[in-house]
Design a protein around this motif. Structure first.
Motif, PDB file in Angstrom:
ATOM      1  N   LEU C  88       0.820  -1.221   0.000  1.00 30.78           N
ATOM      2  CA  LEU C  88       0.000   0.000   0.000  1.00 30.78           C
ATOM      3  C   LEU C  88       0.850   1.265   0.000  1.00 30.78           C
ATOM      4  CD1 LEU C  88      -2.437  -1.064   2.868  1.00 30.78           C
ATOM      5  CD2 LEU C  88      -2.867  -1.238   0.414  1.00 30.78           C
ATOM      6  N   ASP C  89       0.291   2.321  -0.558  1.00 28.50           N
ATOM      7  CA  ASP C  89       0.907   3.639  -0.412  1.00 28.50           C
ATOM      8  C   ASP C  89       0.350   4.364   0.810  1.00 28.50           C
ATOM      9  OD1 ASP C  89       2.483   3.335  -2.618  1.00 28.50           O
ATOM     10  OD2 ASP C  89       1.123   4.386  -3.972  1.00 28.50           O
ATOM     11  N   VAL C  90      -0.904   4.104   1.126  1.00 32.88           N
ATOM     12  CA  VAL C  90      -1.522   4.812   2.256  1.00 32.88           C
ATOM     13  C   VAL C  90      -0.891   4.346   3.564  1.00 32.88           C
ATOM     14  CG1 VAL C  90      -3.698   5.051   0.997  1.00 32.88           C
ATOM     15  CG2 VAL C  90      -3.375   3.107   2.565  1.00 32.88           C
ATOM     16  N   PRO C  91      -0.978   5.154   4.608  1.00 30.21           N
ATOM     17  CA  PRO C  91      -0.365   4.800   5.882  1.00 30.21           C
ATOM     18  C   PRO C  91      -0.930   3.505   6.477  1.00 30.21           C
ATOM     19  CG  PRO C  91      -0.966   7.123   5.882  1.00 30.21           C
ATOM     20  CD  PRO C  91      -1.553   6.518   4.643  1.00 30.21           C
ATOM     21  N   LEU C 217       0.818  12.503   4.434  1.00 30.83           N
ATOM     22  CA  LEU C 217       2.005  11.640   4.472  1.00 30.83           C
ATOM     23  C   LEU C 217       1.660  10.211   4.060  1.00 30.83           C
ATOM     24  CD1 LEU C 217       3.470  13.045   7.787  1.00 30.83           C
ATOM     25  CD2 LEU C 217       4.481  13.277   5.511  1.00 30.83           C
ATOM     26  N   THR C 218       2.549   9.609   3.294  1.00 30.45           N
ATOM     27  CA  THR C 218       2.338   8.232   2.846  1.00 30.45           C
ATOM     28  C   THR C 218       3.597   7.408   3.105  1.00 30.45           C
ATOM     29  OG1 THR C 218       3.083   8.876   0.667  1.00 30.45           O
ATOM     30  CG2 THR C 218       0.696   8.902   1.046  1.00 30.45           C
ATOM     31  N   THR C 219       3.445   6.105   2.977  1.00 29.08           N
ATOM     32  CA  THR C 219       4.552   5.192   3.256  1.00 29.08           C
ATOM     33  C   THR C 219       5.718   5.415   2.293  1.00 29.08           C
ATOM     34  OG1 THR C 219       3.008   3.561   4.100  1.00 29.08           O
ATOM     35  CG2 THR C 219       5.148   2.749   3.388  1.00 29.08           C
ATOM     36  N   SER C 220       6.924   5.433   2.855  1.00 25.41           N
ATOM     37  CA  SER C 220       8.120   5.607   2.033  1.00 25.41           C
ATOM     38  C   SER C 220       8.312   4.386   1.136  1.00 25.41           C
ATOM     39  CB  SER C 220       9.341   5.764   2.937  1.00 25.41           C
ATOM     40  OG  SER C 220      10.512   5.904   2.168  1.00 25.41           O
ATOM     41  N   TYR C 225       9.969  -0.769   2.030  1.00 28.25           N
ATOM     42  CA  TYR C 225       8.554  -0.942   1.717  1.00 28.25           C
ATOM     43  C   TYR C 225       8.251  -0.648   0.247  1.00 28.25           C
ATOM     44  CZ  TYR C 225       8.752  -0.788   6.766  1.00 28.25           C
ATOM     45  OH  TYR C 225       9.098  -1.012   8.074  1.00 28.25           O
ATOM     46  N   ALA C 226       9.238  -0.791  -0.609  1.00 26.60           N
ATOM     47  CA  ALA C 226       8.997  -0.702  -2.050  1.00 26.60           C
ATOM     48  C   ALA C 226       7.964  -1.754  -2.432  1.00 26.60           C
ATOM     49  CB  ALA C 226      10.305  -0.940  -2.802  1.00 26.60           C
ATOM     50  N   PRO C 227       7.165  -1.487  -3.466  1.00 26.92           N
ATOM     51  CA  PRO C 227       6.151  -2.468  -3.866  1.00 26.92           C
ATOM     52  C   PRO C 227       6.814  -3.789  -4.258  1.00 26.92           C
ATOM     53  CG  PRO C 227       5.885  -0.387  -5.061  1.00 26.92           C
ATOM     54  CD  PRO C 227       7.178  -0.298  -4.323  1.00 26.92           C
ATOM     55  N   PRO C 228       6.122  -4.896  -4.045  1.00 28.74           N
ATOM     56  CA  PRO C 228       6.663  -6.192  -4.475  1.00 28.74           C
ATOM     57  C   PRO C 228       7.010  -6.138  -5.955  1.00 28.74           C
ATOM     58  CG  PRO C 228       4.708  -6.517  -3.138  1.00 28.74           C
ATOM     59  CD  PRO C 228       4.832  -5.035  -3.371  1.00 28.74           C
ATOM     60  N   ARG C 229       8.093  -6.788  -6.321  1.00 29.06           N
ATOM     61  CA  ARG C 229       8.465  -6.839  -7.737  1.00 29.06           C
ATOM     62  C   ARG C 229       7.467  -7.726  -8.475  1.00 29.06           C
ATOM     63  NH1 ARG C 229      13.810  -8.953  -8.777  1.00 29.06           N
ATOM     64  NH2 ARG C 229      14.345  -7.169 -10.087  1.00 29.06           N
TER      65      ARG C 229
ATOM     66  N   LEU D 116      19.389  -8.415  -3.587  1.00 35.44           N
ATOM     67  CA  LEU D 116      18.817  -7.078  -3.734  1.00 35.44           C
ATOM     68  C   LEU D 116      18.911  -6.252  -2.454  1.00 35.44           C
ATOM     69  CD1 LEU D 116      15.528  -7.721  -5.738  1.00 35.44           C
ATOM     70  CD2 LEU D 116      17.724  -6.911  -6.591  1.00 35.44           C
ATOM     71  N   ASP D 117      19.061  -4.981  -2.621  1.00 33.30           N
ATOM     72  CA  ASP D 117      19.130  -4.049  -1.505  1.00 33.30           C
ATOM     73  C   ASP D 117      17.896  -4.157  -0.609  1.00 33.30           C
ATOM     74  OD1 ASP D 117      20.289  -1.782  -0.116  1.00 33.30           O
ATOM     75  OD2 ASP D 117      18.628  -0.648  -0.931  1.00 33.30           O
ATOM     76  N   ARG D 118      16.736  -4.389  -1.179  1.00 34.24           N
ATOM     77  CA  ARG D 118      15.521  -4.406  -0.386  1.00 34.24           C
ATOM     78  C   ARG D 118      15.463  -5.576   0.597  1.00 34.24           C
ATOM     79  NH1 ARG D 118      10.404  -4.734  -3.849  1.00 34.24           N
ATOM     80  NH2 ARG D 118       9.479  -4.978  -1.795  1.00 34.24           N
ATOM     81  N   THR D 119      16.299  -6.577   0.391  1.00 38.22           N
ATOM     82  CA  THR D 119      16.298  -7.702   1.337  1.00 38.22           C
ATOM     83  C   THR D 119      17.252  -7.465   2.507  1.00 38.22           C
ATOM     84  OG1 THR D 119      18.035  -8.924   0.201  1.00 38.22           O
ATOM     85  CG2 THR D 119      15.790  -9.276  -0.572  1.00 38.22           C
ATOM     86  N   VAL D 120      18.064  -6.419   2.419  1.00 41.28           N
ATOM     87  CA  VAL D 120      19.015  -6.132   3.510  1.00 41.28           C
ATOM     88  C   VAL D 120      18.302  -5.964   4.860  1.00 41.28           C
ATOM     89  CG1 VAL D 120      20.704  -4.459   4.381  1.00 41.28           C
ATOM     90  CG2 VAL D 120      20.821  -5.240   1.988  1.00 41.28           C
ATOM     91  N   PRO D 121      17.243  -5.135   4.923  1.00 39.47           N
ATOM     92  CA  PRO D 121      16.580  -4.999   6.226  1.00 39.47           C
ATOM     93  C   PRO D 121      16.009  -6.320   6.748  1.00 39.47           C
ATOM     94  CG  PRO D 121      15.891  -3.230   4.736  1.00 39.47           C
ATOM     95  CD  PRO D 121      16.685  -4.199   3.923  1.00 39.47           C
ATOM     96  N   LEU D 122      15.534  -7.158   5.866  1.00 42.99           N
ATOM     97  CA  LEU D 122      15.005  -8.450   6.299  1.00 42.99           C
ATOM     98  C   LEU D 122      16.102  -9.307   6.937  1.00 42.99           C
ATOM     99  CD1 LEU D 122      12.710  -8.962   3.243  1.00 42.99           C
ATOM    100  CD2 LEU D 122      11.961  -9.491   5.558  1.00 42.99           C
ATOM    101  N   ILE D 123      17.255  -9.295   6.336  1.00 37.00           N
ATOM    102  CA  ILE D 123      18.363 -10.081   6.901  1.00 37.00           C
ATOM    103  C   ILE D 123      18.810  -9.481   8.228  1.00 37.00           C
ATOM    104  CG2 ILE D 123      20.781 -10.739   6.521  1.00 37.00           C
ATOM    105  CD1 ILE D 123      20.073 -10.950   3.500  1.00 37.00           C
TER     106      ILE D 123
END
Lengths: 241, 241, 241, 241, 241, 241
Positions: C88-91, C217-220, C225-229, D116-123
């Motif tokens: 999500l983009d929303v908080p 404000l929205t989620t970074s 928290y980038a969208p799933p690939r 990927l960089d996005r997995t760094v926080p998970l680890i």
């Protein structure tokens, strides 16, 4: 060498006690100058009073007209030491930090025993700010106020000795720092009861201040304690009452 | 609901900016009362000035004669919030803490971008004191003073935007808190450049203060923020200049 | 503004209680939409159930067909908030974190009182993940299960009030967060017994979600928290039973 | 002894690679059973996919009908290990934790190099949860996705080797953990380039699982990993597609 | 494979017990070589004796004339492992660290139960140095000396079992590491009383050493454990008595 | 007052330098007794040599036949101080700790600059063990060995000055501790280049030892530093070569 020892409250008898304690620890040739702030609370036991003490101590030092070699802030867990360091080049030593720093040379852990429970967080924050909290086993309160120490010596001593004993037995403290001044005989009583070294903050601060002066060391001015920038300050300091 | 928003410095134009920012974030029905301390520095950039601001803010609030529901301390990284909490039952919100607390809901880490390097340690200590430093990626300084922000908008904005970008790219910040007030357009510029959410402390503080009031929550009085004990306080507060 | 409040278990009566609580805290103009997951455990009290809840909450939100402005995950100490933030983009606001974040504005330390001992580590991990554990004095369990709260109100309330009192007296908590929902009167009882502010997570989350939306404000989306690939996901989501 | 090695994604070729790696590390007499979840993402690179993997791995193990002596969760930085520990008495070993735990016996610090960089926080969170983050010098990403490793071996290897070298030179890592599976030759290349020991998580996990079984040790059931309580679970597990 | 298991004290009967314990945990094909230092204290219970043990263990290994594949330092909380790692390429495993590392795979937290209170700080420091203290719930002492364990089995076992029970009940340990060797039946008694897994350090160390050897892993030589530089060493080692 | 200042290596010229430095910092009436161990390495740069130094220093002090009031262990980052504290009632001061403790009174953060990179971890561990690492900004190495300092003064000074400058500029150190002895002029050069106070460990240790003696403080004997228990020690100490 002249060392200013500034009380944080406005009770002259406490300043006097601190002065005697400091003089007792000073080397020959060191002049101890005890000072009482011109404004503030008669005892400091909380954030409001402590912030007030912070600025009162700073103004007291700023108003002192003779040369001096170091300043000791003689209050336990109080705000303000960082401000003094900005204002001065000479070493500034807080007694809370002096006691803890000294205690760490004597045992693996130390505890502080203070007066009221509400001052415990203040002391904990001060130890953290000074980088001295890792080996602090506990900060314990006797439940008696600063001025009670002046008034009913016996009960106050008993309560403090009891907390010191619990710090050693329960919290595994190996050294005790006494976070309350002005009482003769207190150190001996705690040593007797607990068998561990007891550090008095005022005495420790005097030897540290003397050492820093003798080594020619002064406050670092590169960042945190750089002198205040030149600017307009309004309606300050207050005119003496 | 009435919220006092107290500037930490004595520059009226900054108080005005803060007031506008706060009013923009307030709900209908919330009255924002911007206040300027009657003593202190024209900008606060170091411990001496910050301790002075701490007591000035407290006296400003104490001197306010109307009822109010919450207080916002509108300075970045300044001392004093704990003292206000002792004096008041109503919620007290520091903008440094409000921004960080808000940022933590938006990303895993946040950075603060502030004016002068010398204020970085003050902000770090404030975040620590509030239990909000674990997810702080960095506190960065633009190298420009508070009053420069007022005087040369363009250069100040550029320097701040650049530090924000470095916080995201180098320090892995996912949210930016702007630790310097009074500039329109700054938030948009940083969002544009970095692509991350940007939190303004004054706005965040207003929504938090409103929320606490609406939930009927008040400052805990059991220990750290218990009211000052009744005692004699000498020569204080200072008579207005 | 529309806020989804998603229960973590599949017990409709708990969803209803949560909905009532949320609505009570919402501003006029905010629509609270309580949702119950279509699969999962009737109460969540451990990692297996909590991981299941994490994906069930995510699928519940993905299946919701109307626009919305924020999501509240209404479970104490549960997994999954990070996944929702990717989707999500929303908080997205977790009630465990909302309560702790709110508590930190009211006192120097807080404790959480929850139901079963086995959920204590889950709550501790959640507070850590949110950067909110530094001022957590303790997480205490009453020993009664979530559904016991529904069934035997009196005993459950007594056990929780007792743990709250111990948190204040022994662990030095200055604020209590109630880590168990659905009981009217609980907050008042704990306030009465302990004298400290008590924060309800659902209410706190509603005000925080509203605040984030109002501030725009929205989620970074830059990293964690980038969208799933875009990729192939097999046999998921499960077809509704 | 039979050890289940469960892939976290649904790509059979990765399961096969993991199986070969595990078999290569197993003692004579140990049967390695590689398993692929029946639902979930073809590669796991973020929280949504990782939470999904957590429940998919649990259901895969629950659906396995033969006796077994230990389970290895073969994904880097994924959620779910705690849930498996609730469901099982036999040891559960996560490869992220196995690698770090092994690395700590070989050098004072270690780094993880992942995709990927996005997995760094998970680890990072996984290492924290396992109590293994104190000696972690860094978690670095090559910038290439899991499936890129399958597709373009050469570029992927180069990028990973480069990050490993930076971990040793810049972050002072003394051991490298490879947080990405399925590539022959990778370990040798990193050893050659950096001169430090390189730990493969799957191999490390096999020896740890075997050791725990041989020592007769099983998962503690007193608190965090107690079996789920008996209760109604709705619409779960999903029927196989 | 040949593993040297070096006792830290000079009591041959303890070396014998350790040897039996190690042999019991070893795989077929592993030769366990128990060694007793030629100088040092008959039991090691403090820093002076532990530093002496550190150099005695190193000289014992240096004096060993046959090839070997790994070394186990079989003392709880002793100094010296880092020195052995400088001297050797083969893996070095300390039993304190082996036990803790193994315990972490079985429960969220672990406690160590040892003999004398004075050795508690030594064990705590060792766990810290190995990056294994984050999940350590407590280190507890039975109050009985190492040699008492040899002399009065019954009382020693009772005291240790009692401390283990308190670690589980009060400190929330989920696994117990026994920090004292040489007693048959101790593990079973503690398991019976507490219901949690109990890890024996010598056994754990044997499986870890075997695993490292089988995986072809050796000590990192890039920095902390680089071989000693070539230089003049005076009057050392001492001539055998 | 008589203070033993014990070198950690067996190079007499370094002992002489240390003696001169110590005498320069001592008060009138303090006798400095520099001692060289009878066995060990000509310079100490790693764990093997440092453990050897630990026991050599202890035996050197045990062999000293006259009364004394305090002991200084004059090596940077070496093992052993805790053992000396067990053996003695009089204060024991390690120069690494003395320098850090002193630096903390002068600035918010400090860095240590030492000789070889391989000694960095040793110094870091020593600062941790003393509870003095919280304000340590960095430990940096010049890359030159201890004996190089003796041989090529110019290059060594340049390399150290350069690292000190980087500590101040990059790591934000406000004070520098010089972790390498025996060079005249070094302190002045670093002060000149960096503008921050520079602390010499030997000098700082002398003033601290004097202070502890003057305050009548001795090592705590309740737990960690209790005297060694009476027991049989075999083949130790070694007969002098």
């Amino acid at each position: 060498m002249r060392i200013l020892v500034v009380n944080v409250n406005t009770t002259q008898s406490i300043t006097d006690s601190i002065g005697v304690q400091a003089a007792g620890a000073a080397s020959r040739g060191t002049e101890i100058v005890p000072l009482t702030p011109s404004f503030g609370a008669e005892s400091v036991e909380g954030n409001y009073e402590s912030y007030l003490a912070a600025v009162a101590v700073m103004e007291t030092v700023r108003a002192y007209r003779e040369p001096f070699d170091a300043v000791i802030q003689a209050g336990y867990g109080e705000h303000g030491r960082e401000g003094l360091q900005e204002l001065l080049d000479v070493p500034v030593v807080d007694i809370t930090e002096a006691a803890a720093s000294t205690a760490q040379f004597l045992g693996r852990t130390y505890s502080v025993v203070t007066s009221l429970d509400r001052t415990v967080p203040l002391i904990e924050e001060r130890l953290h700010a000074a980088g001295l909290s890792a080996r602090c086993a506990s900060v314990r309160a006797s439940g008696l106020a600063v001025l009670d120490l002046e008034r009913d010596g016996k009960a106050a001593v008993d309560a403090i000795v009891e907390q010191a004993a619990q710090a050693v037995e329960t919290d595994r403290a190996e050294v005790i720092c006494l976070g309350c001044g002005g009482m003769s005989g207190l150190t001996e009583r705690v040593v007797e009861r607990t068998g561990v070294p007891v550090v008095d903050g005022v005495s420790a601060a005097v030897t540290i201040a003397e050492s820093l002066v003798r080594l020619g060391l002064t406050t670092s001015k590169v960042r945190t304690y750089a002198p205040p920038r030149s600017k307009r300050i309004v309606n300050w300091p207050p005119r003496a009452g």
